[in-house]
Design a protein around this motif. Structure first.
Motif, PDB file in Angstrom:
ATOM      1  N   GLN A 107       0.810  -1.200  -0.009  1.00 26.79           N
ATOM      2  CA  GLN A 107      -0.002   0.062  -0.091  1.00 26.79           C
ATOM      3  C   GLN A 107       0.725   1.115  -0.053  1.00 26.79           C
ATOM      4  O   GLN A 107       1.824   1.129   0.634  1.00 26.79           O
ATOM      5  CB  GLN A 107      -1.067  -0.072   1.237  1.00 26.79           C
ATOM      6  CG  GLN A 107      -2.094  -1.159   1.263  1.00 26.79           C
ATOM      7  CD  GLN A 107      -2.708  -1.077   2.509  1.00 26.79           C
ATOM      8  OE1 GLN A 107      -2.729  -0.195   3.293  1.00 26.79           O
ATOM      9  NE2 GLN A 107      -3.865  -1.896   2.418  1.00 26.79           N
ATOM     10  N   GLU A 108       0.363   2.266  -0.564  1.00 30.59           N
ATOM     11  CA  GLU A 108       1.172   3.570  -0.800  1.00 30.59           C
ATOM     12  C   GLU A 108       1.528   4.304   0.485  1.00 30.59           C
ATOM     13  O   GLU A 108       2.515   4.678   0.882  1.00 30.59           O
ATOM     14  CB  GLU A 108       0.486   4.759  -1.760  1.00 30.59           C
ATOM     15  CG  GLU A 108       0.355   4.480  -3.090  1.00 30.59           C
ATOM     16  CD  GLU A 108      -0.200   5.751  -3.780  1.00 30.59           C
ATOM     17  OE1 GLU A 108      -1.014   6.400  -3.087  1.00 30.59           O
ATOM     18  OE2 GLU A 108      -0.029   5.694  -4.883  1.00 30.59           O
ATOM     19  N   LYS A 109       0.348   3.787   1.619  1.00 28.13           N
ATOM     20  CA  LYS A 109       0.641   4.489   2.874  1.00 28.13           C
ATOM     21  C   LYS A 109       2.023   3.847   3.622  1.00 28.13           C
ATOM     22  O   LYS A 109       2.434   4.453   4.356  1.00 28.13           O
ATOM     23  CB  LYS A 109      -0.725   4.008   3.551  1.00 28.13           C
ATOM     24  CG  LYS A 109      -0.827   4.500   5.099  1.00 28.13           C
ATOM     25  CD  LYS A 109      -2.136   4.190   5.531  1.00 28.13           C
ATOM     26  CE  LYS A 109      -2.310   4.573   6.996  1.00 28.13           C
ATOM     27  NZ  LYS A 109      -3.316   4.187   7.451  1.00 28.13           N
ATOM     28  N   LYS A 110       2.047   2.584   3.364  1.00 24.38           N
ATOM     29  CA  LYS A 110       3.213   2.123   3.838  1.00 24.38           C
ATOM     30  C   LYS A 110       4.602   2.450   3.049  1.00 24.38           C
ATOM     31  O   LYS A 110       5.497   2.643   3.972  1.00 24.38           O
ATOM     32  CB  LYS A 110       3.304   0.321   3.740  1.00 24.38           C
ATOM     33  CG  LYS A 110       4.492  -0.266   4.412  1.00 24.38           C
ATOM     34  CD  LYS A 110       4.206  -1.671   4.262  1.00 24.38           C
ATOM     35  CE  LYS A 110       5.341  -2.350   4.880  1.00 24.38           C
ATOM     36  NZ  LYS A 110       5.426  -3.761   5.320  1.00 24.38           N
TER      37      LYS A 110
ATOM     38  N   ALA B  62       5.311  11.813   6.702  1.00 28.53           N
ATOM     39  CA  ALA B  62       4.814  11.073   5.479  1.00 28.53           C
ATOM     40  C   ALA B  62       3.579  11.934   4.658  1.00 28.53           C
ATOM     41  O   ALA B  62       3.635  11.781   3.292  1.00 28.53           O
ATOM     42  CB  ALA B  62       3.711   9.976   6.104  1.00 28.53           C
TER      43      ALA B  62
ATOM     44  N   LYS C  49       3.692  12.209   0.562  1.00 27.59           N
ATOM     45  CA  LYS C  49       2.765  11.971  -0.426  1.00 27.59           C
ATOM     46  C   LYS C  49       2.303  13.085  -1.245  1.00 27.59           C
ATOM     47  O   LYS C  49       2.421  12.621  -2.341  1.00 27.59           O
ATOM     48  CB  LYS C  49       1.557  11.497   0.497  1.00 27.59           C
ATOM     49  CG  LYS C  49       0.165  11.184  -0.393  1.00 27.59           C
ATOM     50  CD  LYS C  49      -0.865  11.058   0.696  1.00 27.59           C
ATOM     51  CE  LYS C  49      -2.138  10.559  -0.378  1.00 27.59           C
ATOM     52  NZ  LYS C  49      -2.109  10.860  -1.849  1.00 27.59           N
TER      53      LYS C  49
END
Length: 182
Positions: free
Chosen positions: A33-36, A49, A53
């Motif tokens: 996942q992009e979040k990770k 973060a 992003k």
């Protein structure tokens, strides 16, 4: 770190020699996942973060715009990306038209460091029977040859960064047939 592969015995009905054969497939290849990705990048860089992003999204827009304008775009630490086409070749100028284009392509060209990383990464194969029971495990002892997706050539890189290799078979593509400026 290793590339994990499963070789499972299955009934193969296609080809010249149908029968039970071990068929290989990647193991443990799941999308991250992009979040990770943002969290990991934040940990490594000290940048929040959210800022990463925002920069990621902005860079994606720039890359998409420049690539569709015909540029080869550097991807830091990875290589380059560009768009191209495959097309049929014709002899006469009057026959040149867009219907000759058979497919649009995204072309990624890895840099030498990334190819070296792949070449030096071991491959672990877990062999399974039809029911999924482990029969044996094998760790690679191959040469680590890396195929160049764009040309079909196999390339080995020695420890000095020198690339060697050539076409692995098949018919070389003429530049006119590729149509993407190679």
């Amino acid at each position: 770190m290793a590339i994990k592969v499963i070789a499972q015995r299955r009934e193969v009905k296609l080809g010249k020699n149908p029968g039970k054969k071990f068929v290989m497939r990647p193991d443990l290849y799941i999308p991250i996942q992009e979040k990770k990705v943002f969290a990991e990048a934040s940990t490594h860089s000290g940048i929040s973060a959210g800022v990463i992003k925002a920069a990621w999204d902005a860079a994606g827009e720039v890359l998409r715009t420049w690539a569709t304008e015909g540029h080869s775009i550097p991807l830091p630490g990875l290589g380059t990306m560009r768009f191209g086409v495959r097309s049929k070749a014709v002899e006469n100028l009057d026959d040149v038209k867009t219907s000759l284009i058979t497919v649009r392509r995204i072309i990624f060209t890895p840099n030498v460091d990334l190819k070296d990383e792949l070449k030096n990464t071991s491959i672990q194969i877990t062999c399974l029977d039809e029911e999924g029971n482990v029969l044996k495990r094998v760790t690679s002892g191959d040469s680590g040859t890396v195929e160049d997706d764009e040309t079909g050539d196999s390339t080995s890189t020695d420890n000095t960064g020198t690339q060697t290799g050539g076409n692995t078979g098949g018919t070389p593509t003429e530049p006119a047939e590729d149509g993407d400026g190679n």
